[in-house]
Scaffold this active site. Structure first.
Site, mmCIF file in Angstrom:
data_model
loop_
_atom_site.group_PDB
_atom_site.id
_atom_site.type_symbol
_atom_site.label_atom_id
_atom_site.label_comp_id
_atom_site.label_asym_id
_atom_site.label_seq_id
_atom_site.Cartn_x
_atom_site.Cartn_y
_atom_site.Cartn_z
ATOM 1 N N PHE A 127 0.823 -1.208 0.000
ATOM 2 C CA PHE A 127 0.000 0.000 0.000
ATOM 3 C C PHE A 127 0.859 1.260 0.000
ATOM 4 C CE2 PHE A 127 0.957 0.468 4.423
ATOM 5 C CZ PHE A 127 0.549 1.741 4.802
ATOM 6 N N LYS A 128 2.124 1.117 0.377
ATOM 7 C CA LYS A 128 3.018 2.280 0.398
ATOM 8 C C LYS A 128 3.325 2.799 -1.006
ATOM 9 C CE LYS A 128 4.865 0.951 4.854
ATOM 10 N NZ LYS A 128 5.985 0.455 5.654
ATOM 11 N N ASP A 129 3.051 1.988 -2.033
ATOM 12 C CA ASP A 129 3.217 2.463 -3.401
ATOM 13 C C ASP A 129 2.344 3.684 -3.669
ATOM 14 O OD1 ASP A 129 5.006 0.429 -4.052
ATOM 15 O OD2 ASP A 129 3.443 -0.895 -4.833
#
Length: 457
Positions: A127-129
């Site tokens: 999700f850090k993308d």
């Protein structure tokens, strides 16, 4: 500051500036916060004021796509004199161009009222993308404009490193140095980091856990002359830009869960956030401050310092970091807790300086009674542990995602969202024990850590 239909949400009428949580340095603009790691006084940058959104703005935003929500939110925190709105929109579109799903994130409606918000359609399945792809574009914009070069330092517990690498790989005006804790990341994560062959990517395995490798990085940023000489910056969630972009999926999830914004009061959505370094739940706290009616539930694994801090006021390190299958959550020093406490204290920088310097010295801190009480009122804690310290579902709070897919979701970013019914909210009762929710549950997932960490069966 209240934003309404008569306000221009593309730019604040007063310049948006950022201050250190410890108050030891002057205010900076977004560019200054973006290119910093820790503030020179050891604190973290936060907006000097949090925009407050009125109901009409929330109603208008409820019709926006996720991509459009990111643009609207970023325009509140990045003034148009720094990045013109059209340029900002283009940068965000470019950031999301590598995502596999056309809508960037996807809401899946399953049986029995369960919804899954998939945040894992980026390059690295983390999700850090979402935030790092945007941050990489913001960096490139300013660096090209000023013909500068920076050195990015990243300590990672697994998913941050690979996502940060993908956000800047191949860029000539950025070199990224990633320290990964040897033996503490999954095989997938290590391969994502160590198989990128680019001149500007440098990856090193270090002895120690993720907290221990963060210490020398923090010391480098504390040496102001050294940091300035080599143009050091960080892409860990100490960087404000990451927190800013993450605010958007709270708004998107809320609007997806809420069929109408015409009721009074607005329905409350409970969001369960598995928590490591605290960046994601910090974004949720800011969304609350902006007027989004959500209740945050922090879920931790065996590394439970946030649980102890909120439940008992005990912000103290355990003897060691406990290795679990959820390696991205294996953190004992959640640096973003400083941001949360700063928000809850009413931006009391003097108090934060005293508390955080004390913690830095002895690694143990008893929260002041007033601050502890506010944290209890803002965040509910659940310590839901299964085998090997992995966050597992509780019968009355979570619905297990394990049977929904052949892939095993990572336990780092799986906030569950459900709606508190109005009578139970008014009575002050927990959603987990109240009557059947009036709206569907929503679980936000990433499938990044699909393989067990080496050494954990």
């Amino acid at each position: 500051m209240l934003w309404g239909p008569g306000s221009d949400c593309s730019a604040s009428p007063a310049p948006m500036e950022y201050v250190s949580t410890r108050g030891g340095v002057g205010a900076v603009d977004f560019e200054g916060a973006l290119f910093s790691g820790y503030a020179p006084d050891g604190g973290l940058f936060m907006p000097q004021h949090i925009p407050s959104l009125d109901r009409d703005t929330l109603r208008r935003w409820s019709h926006l796509s996720y991509r459009e929500l990111v643009k609207e939110l970023c325009s509140l925190f990045i003034t148009a004199d720094l990045v013109p709105r059209n340029t900002l929109d283009d940068l965000i579109d470019r950031a999301f161009s590598r995502f596999r799903h056309k809508d960037v994130i996807l809401l899946c409606r399953l049986k029995d009222g369960l919804n899954v918000l998939e945040l894992w359609h980026g390059v690295t399945y983390a999700f850090k993308d979402l935030a790092l792809s945007c941050t990489g574009q913001f960096l490139q914009y300013f660096l090209e404009k000023k013909q500068k070069h920076v050195i990015i330092l990243v300590g990672t517990s697994g998913d941050t490193g690979s996502s940060a690498i993908e956000s800047v790989r191949g860029q000539k005006n950025m070199d990224i140095f990633v320290l990964l804790p040897k033996g503490f990341c999954t095989q997938t994560q290590e391969l994502q980091m160590t198989t990128v062959i680019e001149d500007n990517v440098h990856v090193f395995a270090a002895r120690g856990n993720s907290d221990e490798i963060d210490e020398p990085i923090k010391e480098l940023f504390a040496d102001v002359d050294f940091a300035r000489k080599y143009n050091l910056m960080s892409l860990n969630s100490v960087n404000w830009s990451r927190i800013m972009v993450q605010i958007a999926h709270y708004f998107y999830a809320y609007f997806q869960c809420t069929p109408s914004l015409d009721t009074t009061p607005l329905p409350v959505v409970e969001i369960v956030v598995p928590t490591g370094g605290g960046g994601n739940i910090t974004a949720g706290c800011i969304a609350q401050k902006m007027g989004l009616p959500i209740q945050l539930v922090a879920v931790v694994n065996s590394n439970d310092i946030i649980h102890r801090a909120v439940q008992h006021g005990d912000f103290s390190l355990s003897e060691s970091v406990k290795a679990t299958l959820a390696s991205a959550m294996d953190i004992q020093e959640p640096y973003n807790m400083e941001r949360i406490l700063w928000l809850l204290s009413g931006s009391d920088s003097r108090l934060m300086k005293t508390l955080m310097e004390r913690f830095s010295e002895v690694k143990s801190l008893k929260l002041p009674e007033d601050l502890h009480r506010k944290s209890l009122g803002s965040i509910i804690l659940q310590a839901l542990l299964g085998a090997h310290g992995v966050v597992m579902p509780s019968a009355n709070l979570l619905v297990s995602p394990w049977g929904c897919s052949s892939q095993r979701p990572c336990a780092h970013a799986q906030p569950l969202m459900r709606t508190s019914c109005v009578p139970c909210s008014a009575a002050g009762r927990r959603t987990a024990t109240c009557c059947v929710p009036t709206l569907p549950w929503l679980l936000t997932t990433t499938t990044h850590s699909q393989m067990a960490r080496p050494g954990v069966a």
